[in-house]
Design an enzyme around this catalytic site. Structure first.
Site, short mmCIF file in Angstrom:
data_model
loop_
_atom_site.label_atom_id
_atom_site.label_comp_id
_atom_site.label_asym_id
_atom_site.label_seq_id
_atom_site.Cartn_x
_atom_site.Cartn_y
_atom_site.Cartn_z
CE LYS A 1 -4.52 0.77 0.28
NZ LYS A 1 -5.64 -0.12 -0.07
CG ASP B 1 -7.00 3.25 -0.70
OD1 ASP B 1 -7.60 2.17 -0.61
OD2 ASP B 1 -6.92 4.04 0.25
N1 LIG Z 1 -11.13 2.26 -4.58
C1 LIG Z 1 -11.01 0.94 -4.43
O1 LIG Z 1 -11.00 0.19 -5.41
C2 LIG Z 1 -10.93 0.34 -3.07
C3 LIG Z 1 -11.13 1.08 -1.92
N2 LIG Z 1 -11.17 0.44 -0.72
C4 LIG Z 1 -11.41 1.17 0.52
O2 LIG Z 1 -12.70 1.78 0.47
C5 LIG Z 1 -12.69 3.00 1.24
C6 LIG Z 1 -13.17 4.13 0.38
O3 LIG Z 1 -12.30 4.23 -0.74
P1 LIG Z 1 -12.75 4.98 -2.09
O4 LIG Z 1 -14.22 4.90 -2.25
O5 LIG Z 1 -11.87 4.48 -3.15
O6 LIG Z 1 -12.32 6.44 -1.75
P2 LIG Z 1 -12.88 7.81 -2.36
O7 LIG Z 1 -11.83 8.80 -2.13
O8 LIG Z 1 -13.41 7.60 -3.73
O9 LIG Z 1 -14.13 8.11 -1.41
C7 LIG Z 1 -14.03 8.23 -0.03
C8 LIG Z 1 -15.38 8.70 0.48
O10 LIG Z 1 -15.40 8.68 1.90
C9 LIG Z 1 -15.86 9.95 2.36
N3 LIG Z 1 -15.33 10.17 3.69
C10 LIG Z 1 -14.07 10.44 4.08
N4 LIG Z 1 -14.01 10.56 5.41
C11 LIG Z 1 -15.27 10.34 5.87
C12 LIG Z 1 -15.86 10.32 7.14
N5 LIG Z 1 -15.14 10.54 8.24
N6 LIG Z 1 -17.20 10.06 7.24
C13 LIG Z 1 -17.94 9.83 6.14
N7 LIG Z 1 -17.43 9.83 4.91
C14 LIG Z 1 -16.11 10.09 4.78
C15 LIG Z 1 -15.38 10.93 1.31
O11 LIG Z 1 -16.08 12.16 1.37
C16 LIG Z 1 -15.71 10.13 0.06
O12 LIG Z 1 -17.10 10.21 -0.23
C17 LIG Z 1 -11.26 3.12 1.78
O13 LIG Z 1 -11.20 2.50 3.03
C18 LIG Z 1 -10.44 2.31 0.77
O14 LIG Z 1 -9.24 1.84 1.33
C19 LIG Z 1 -11.04 -0.91 -0.61
C20 LIG Z 1 -10.83 -1.68 -1.71
C21 LIG Z 1 -10.65 -1.10 -3.02
O1 LIG Z 2 -6.91 -2.76 -7.00
C1 LIG Z 2 -5.92 -2.98 -6.33
O2 LIG Z 2 -4.91 -3.47 -6.77
C2 LIG Z 2 -5.90 -2.66 -4.86
C3 LIG Z 2 -7.08 -1.93 -4.35
C4 LIG Z 2 -6.87 -1.60 -2.90
O3 LIG Z 2 -6.03 -0.79 -2.59
C5 LIG Z 2 -7.60 -2.32 -1.87
O4 LIG Z 2 -8.20 -3.35 -2.15
O5 LIG Z 2 -7.58 -1.87 -0.71
#
Ligand SMILES: NC(=O)C1=CN([C@@H]2O[C@H](COP(=O)(O)OP(=O)(O)OC[C@H]3O[C@@H](n4cnc5c(N)ncnc54)[C@H](O)[C@@H]3O)[C@@H](O)[C@H]2O)C=CC1
Ligand SMILES: O=C(O)CCC(=O)C(=O)O
Length: 424
Positions: free
Chosen positions: A114, A154
């Protein structure tokens, strides 16, 4: 006790400590030997970089960034890059370890890594973010590589940043290297279905769990915390399966509608509003803390770590928690969740759809061939369902909650592979 607890970070729970607590329980159930335990608990490599970036006002700012490679036992390390003002090394270490376990749970040939940069992408211009992404990439060019360490999006990053990363890496190598990063735009070798893959996997896990619990999606309600990539897609796809989404939230606040939020409309609104729900009129604004304890059947935390803690777990009313985010539940809350009989589909299973389709992207890049969206979705759904059943079976076999079962499945696979490779 083999593991020494790290010092707490200010008033925040420590995500690495949360990860290790679950790891310890699973290691004990498996009877893991001390050598393998010590190998698996420690990140293989931790890099801290300080990258100077010329800002739009002409001044140079130095940004601190990280890349932690937790393990390469199963294959090249894989994991996203987080842009956030409060990202810290122990958080990145936990996120890297979760990637190792996640890839093992879904049985794809990757280790875990990460990255993160301390920055606020929402207050920076596109040019500043591009220069930052390129500087970070060039400082890590010896770590990254299609056969070594493969980043992805992420929190705070997406296809745009992945495109800059791929371009910068390719320039330093003198050749086009599509496979160095996943989550790229389609024209740069991205895969159909990657953008929505994590949210889709959350939906598939939710449906699988609801079936086990005898819940009818069309008669169920949900609240989703976080309305970025993962949360908005999970909400949209669950709503398409009939689940009424009563509440959603993002960093700007929480929004509630007793009749169900029109998720398509909310997504359209946030897309035209710098990615935020602020000012959204299709729902009334509520206290964000209330969202997590609201009267819904399914809770989907899809934002940040440690939002379900000993401070609010008692009040949670949902029967099912599907963890879109990494580490949304602090380990101290686990026991109370289990006592309350709430089923949790843990992060390393529920959000693994993203890395699964990243793997498909990397496979397509190496083949120089593009799959159809149907092929991507059908294969990802199959992997998600099979993984869910594998973890569910382990939870029955060892009589442990789904989270510990997922760690057991993962650690068992990585430990066995370590032994076959003869240790390093
Ligand atoms: N993007 C991906 O493919 C993956 C993401 N994740 C996890 O999913 C989670 C979200 O990631 P993404 O959707 O990609 O990020 P993103 O940046 O697209 O969205 C994050 C969202 O969370 C909101 N947020 C931040 N702090 C907050 C709080 N304290 N309370 C409520 N909402 C809050 C933001 O305003 C935004 O809507 C993270 O934990 C990330 O590690 C896990 C697997 C894959
Ligand atoms: O798509 C990937 O390779 C990793 C996504 C990621 O950071 C996660 O699953 O937390």
């Amino acid at each position: 006790m083999l593991y020494k607890e790290p010092a707490p970070i200010k008033d925040r729970e420590n995500p690495f400590e949360s990860m290790m607590s679950r790891f310890n329980i699973a290691a004990e159930v498996l009877g893991l030997d001390e050598e393998t335990y010590n190998v698996l608990k420690s990140p293989a490599r931790q890099v801290i970089v300080n990258v100077p970036v010329t800002m739009d006002d002409g001044k140079v700012r130095v940004f601190e960034g990280y890349r932690v490679v937790h393990s390469t036992i199963l294959g090249p390390s894989k994991g996203g890059i987080r842009y956030a003002p409060d990202v810290f090394l122990d958080e990145v270490k936990a996120l890297a370890a979760w990637m190792t376990w996640k890839c093992a749970v879904v049985d794809i040939p990757y280790g875990g890594a990460k990255g993160g940069i301390i920055c606020d992408p929402y207050s920076m211009s596109a040019g500043e973010i591009e220069r930052l992404t390129r500087a970070y990439t060039s400082s890590l060019v010896d770590i990254f590589g299609p056969d070594r360490d493969i980043p992805a999006p992420d929190m705070g990053t997406g296809p745009r940043e992945m495109a800059w990363l791929m371009d910068e890496y390719s320039k330093t190598k003198g050749s086009t290297e599509h496979g160095v990063v996943t989550g790229k735009p389609l024209v740069l070798g991205g895969s159909l279905g990657r953008v929505e893959a994590t949210g889709r996997g959350v939906m598939v896990s939710a449906m699988a769990a609801m079936e086990k619990l005898g819940m009818d999606p069309a008669k169920s309600t949900a609240a989703v915390q976080g309305f970025g990539n993962v949360g908005s897609w999970a909400a949209k796809l669950m709503a398409e399966r009939g689940v009424k989404i009563l509440g959603v939230s993002d960093v700007s606040g929480a929004y509630w509608n007793d009749n169900g939020i029109d998720i398509e409309e909310a997504i359209e609104y946030k897309n035209g509003n710098n990615g935020r729900l602020e000012g959204y009129k299709g729902a009334e604004q509520i206290d964000p803390a209330e969202l997590l304890t609201s009267k819904v059947d399914v809770l989907v935390p899809a934002a940040v770590e440690d939002v379900i803690t000993i401070h609010n777990v008692d009040k949670i009313q949902a029967r099912l928690i599907v963890e879109g985010a990494n580490g949304p539940t602090s380990y101290k809350a686990d026991n109370i969740i289990n006592e309350k009989g709430i089923m949790v589909v843990p992060d390393i299973l529920a959000n693994s759809g993203g890395v699964t389709v990243s793997y498909f992207e990397w496979v397509q890049n190496r083949m120089g061939f593009k799959w159809t969206l149907d092929r991507v979705n059908e294969r990802a759904e199959r992997i998600m369902n099979e993984s869910f059943e594998r973890v569910y079976a382990a939870s029955q076999k060892y009589n442990v909650p789904m989270r510990i079962a997922a760690y057991i499945v993962a650690i068992d696979k990585v430990a066995m592979t370590y032994k076959y490779r003869g240790g390093f």
